[in-house]
Design a protein around this motif. Structure first.
Motif, PDB file in Angstrom:
ATOM      1  N   ALA A  49       1.063 -10.821  -0.343  1.00  0.00           N
ATOM      2  CA  ALA A  49       1.370 -12.250  -0.406  1.00  0.00           C
ATOM      3  C   ALA A  49       2.269 -12.498  -1.608  1.00  0.00           C
ATOM      4  O   ALA A  49       2.155 -11.833  -2.638  1.00  0.00           O
ATOM      5  CB  ALA A  49       0.086 -13.053  -0.534  1.00  0.00           C
ATOM      6  N   PRO A  50       3.172 -13.466  -1.513  1.00  0.00           N
ATOM      7  CA  PRO A  50       4.053 -13.739  -2.652  1.00  0.00           C
ATOM      8  C   PRO A  50       3.268 -14.295  -3.834  1.00  0.00           C
ATOM      9  O   PRO A  50       2.279 -15.012  -3.656  1.00  0.00           O
ATOM     10  CB  PRO A  50       5.033 -14.780  -2.106  1.00  0.00           C
ATOM     11  CG  PRO A  50       4.349 -15.391  -0.940  1.00  0.00           C
ATOM     12  CD  PRO A  50       3.457 -14.333  -0.373  1.00  0.00           C
ATOM     13  N   ALA A  51       3.704 -13.934  -5.023  1.00  0.00           N
ATOM     14  CA  ALA A  51       3.048 -14.423  -6.235  1.00  0.00           C
ATOM     15  C   ALA A  51       3.492 -15.860  -6.485  1.00  0.00           C
ATOM     16  O   ALA A  51       4.673 -16.127  -6.706  1.00  0.00           O
ATOM     17  CB  ALA A  51       3.400 -13.538  -7.419  1.00  0.00           C
ATOM     18  N   THR A  52       2.563 -16.787  -6.411  1.00  0.00           N
ATOM     19  CA  THR A  52       2.862 -18.199  -6.661  1.00  0.00           C
ATOM     20  C   THR A  52       1.822 -18.762  -7.606  1.00  0.00           C
ATOM     21  O   THR A  52       0.794 -18.138  -7.868  1.00  0.00           O
ATOM     22  CB  THR A  52       2.835 -19.012  -5.354  1.00  0.00           C
ATOM     23  OG1 THR A  52       1.508 -18.978  -4.830  1.00  0.00           O
ATOM     24  CG2 THR A  52       3.795 -18.456  -4.321  1.00  0.00           C
ATOM     25  N   HIS A  53       2.094 -19.950  -8.097  1.00  0.00           N
ATOM     26  CA  HIS A  53       1.116 -20.633  -8.940  1.00  0.00           C
ATOM     27  C   HIS A  53       0.017 -21.245  -8.087  1.00  0.00           C
ATOM     28  O   HIS A  53      -1.037 -21.589  -8.602  1.00  0.00           O
ATOM     29  CB  HIS A  53       1.792 -21.743  -9.751  1.00  0.00           C
ATOM     30  CG  HIS A  53       2.734 -21.225 -10.786  1.00  0.00           C
ATOM     31  ND1 HIS A  53       2.319 -20.604 -11.921  1.00  0.00           N
ATOM     32  CD2 HIS A  53       4.081 -21.225 -10.843  1.00  0.00           C
ATOM     33  CE1 HIS A  53       3.353 -20.253 -12.649  1.00  0.00           C
ATOM     34  NE2 HIS A  53       4.449 -20.602 -12.012  1.00  0.00           N
ATOM     35  N   GLY A  54       0.289 -21.421  -6.810  1.00  0.00           N
ATOM     36  CA  GLY A  54      -0.677 -22.074  -5.953  1.00  0.00           C
ATOM     37  C   GLY A  54      -0.600 -23.578  -6.140  1.00  0.00           C
ATOM     38  O   GLY A  54       0.273 -24.103  -6.829  1.00  0.00           O
ATOM     39  N   ALA A  55      -1.489 -24.299  -5.522  1.00  0.00           N
ATOM     40  CA  ALA A  55      -1.478 -25.753  -5.603  1.00  0.00           C
ATOM     41  C   ALA A  55      -2.651 -26.289  -6.405  1.00  0.00           C
ATOM     42  O   ALA A  55      -2.801 -27.481  -6.578  1.00  0.00           O
ATOM     43  CB  ALA A  55      -1.502 -26.358  -4.200  1.00  0.00           C
ATOM     44  N   ALA A  60       1.663 -31.715  -7.803  1.00  0.00           N
ATOM     45  CA  ALA A  60       2.627 -31.816  -6.712  1.00  0.00           C
ATOM     46  C   ALA A  60       3.935 -32.389  -7.242  1.00  0.00           C
ATOM     47  O   ALA A  60       3.936 -33.176  -8.191  1.00  0.00           O
ATOM     48  CB  ALA A  60       2.069 -32.703  -5.612  1.00  0.00           C
ATOM     49  N   PRO A  61       5.053 -32.010  -6.642  1.00  0.00           N
ATOM     50  CA  PRO A  61       6.330 -32.544  -7.118  1.00  0.00           C
ATOM     51  C   PRO A  61       6.431 -34.039  -6.843  1.00  0.00           C
ATOM     52  O   PRO A  61       5.828 -34.560  -5.914  1.00  0.00           O
ATOM     53  CB  PRO A  61       7.372 -31.758  -6.311  1.00  0.00           C
ATOM     54  CG  PRO A  61       6.641 -31.284  -5.109  1.00  0.00           C
ATOM     55  CD  PRO A  61       5.222 -31.086  -5.533  1.00  0.00           C
ATOM     56  N   GLY A  62       7.186 -34.719  -7.668  1.00  0.00           N
ATOM     57  CA  GLY A  62       7.373 -36.164  -7.507  1.00  0.00           C
ATOM     58  C   GLY A  62       6.593 -36.932  -8.549  1.00  0.00           C
ATOM     59  O   GLY A  62       5.877 -36.380  -9.374  1.00  0.00           O
ATOM     60  N   GLU A  63       6.772 -38.242  -8.507  1.00  0.00           N
ATOM     61  CA  GLU A  63       6.147 -39.112  -9.501  1.00  0.00           C
ATOM     62  C   GLU A  63       4.645 -39.223  -9.294  1.00  0.00           C
ATOM     63  O   GLU A  63       3.864 -39.225 -10.223  1.00  0.00           O
ATOM     64  CB  GLU A  63       6.798 -40.497  -9.420  1.00  0.00           C
ATOM     65  CG  GLU A  63       6.349 -41.424 -10.521  1.00  0.00           C
ATOM     66  CD  GLU A  63       7.088 -42.735 -10.453  1.00  0.00           C
ATOM     67  OE1 GLU A  63       6.420 -43.773 -10.578  1.00  0.00           O
ATOM     68  OE2 GLU A  63       8.316 -42.719 -10.278  1.00  0.00           O
ATOM     69  N   GLY A  64       4.237 -39.360  -8.053  1.00  0.00           N
ATOM     70  CA  GLY A  64       2.811 -39.481  -7.756  1.00  0.00           C
ATOM     71  C   GLY A  64       2.315 -40.884  -7.987  1.00  0.00           C
ATOM     72  O   GLY A  64       2.706 -41.563  -8.940  1.00  0.00           O
ATOM     73  N   ALA A  65       1.528 -41.371  -7.079  1.00  0.00           N
ATOM     74  CA  ALA A  65       0.976 -42.716  -7.202  1.00  0.00           C
ATOM     75  C   ALA A  65      -0.319 -42.794  -6.409  1.00  0.00           C
ATOM     76  O   ALA A  65      -0.531 -42.039  -5.467  1.00  0.00           O
ATOM     77  CB  ALA A  65       1.965 -43.751  -6.662  1.00  0.00           C
TER      78      ALA A  65
END
Length: 102
Positions: A49-55, A60-65
């Motif tokens: 599996a690719p090495a990622t930071h995960g979620a 998450a990307p974006g400003e978030g609200a």
């Protein structure tokens, strides 16, 4: 390859109750073939599996609200009014006690 409920061969089992979780799997004739089929057809052993930071720890990307919910703004406003009313009532009570004793 052991199962989750089966004790390891060198692991001591406390009385007969420790052996009970593994009994249904040992007596079920289809348990091992199903495990083998899942291992061969559903899991990819050729590529990692690719090495990622995960979620989990990366926002998450974006400003978030935050919006919606069950009337959060209205309840917050009602709480503020209730606190202000309670403080005003306490101030009036303290004022009356001070004037009554003084």
């Amino acid at each position: 390859m052991g199962h989750a409920g089966d004790p390891a061969p060198s692991e001591p089992v406390p009385a007969r109750t420790g052996r009970v979780p593994g009994v249904p799997r040992r007596r079920a004739p289809g348990a091992r073939p199903a495990q083998t089929q899942t291992d061969k057809t559903h899991l990819d052993h050729d590529e990692d599996a690719p090495a990622t930071h995960g979620a989990l720890h990366v926002p998450a990307p974006g400003e978030g609200a935050v919006h919606g919910g069950w009337g959060g703004r209205r309840r917050t406003a009602l709480r503020k009014v209730a606190v202000a009313t309670a403080l005003a009532g306490a101030a009036v009570t303290v004022g009356r006690l001070i004037t009554a004793t003084g």
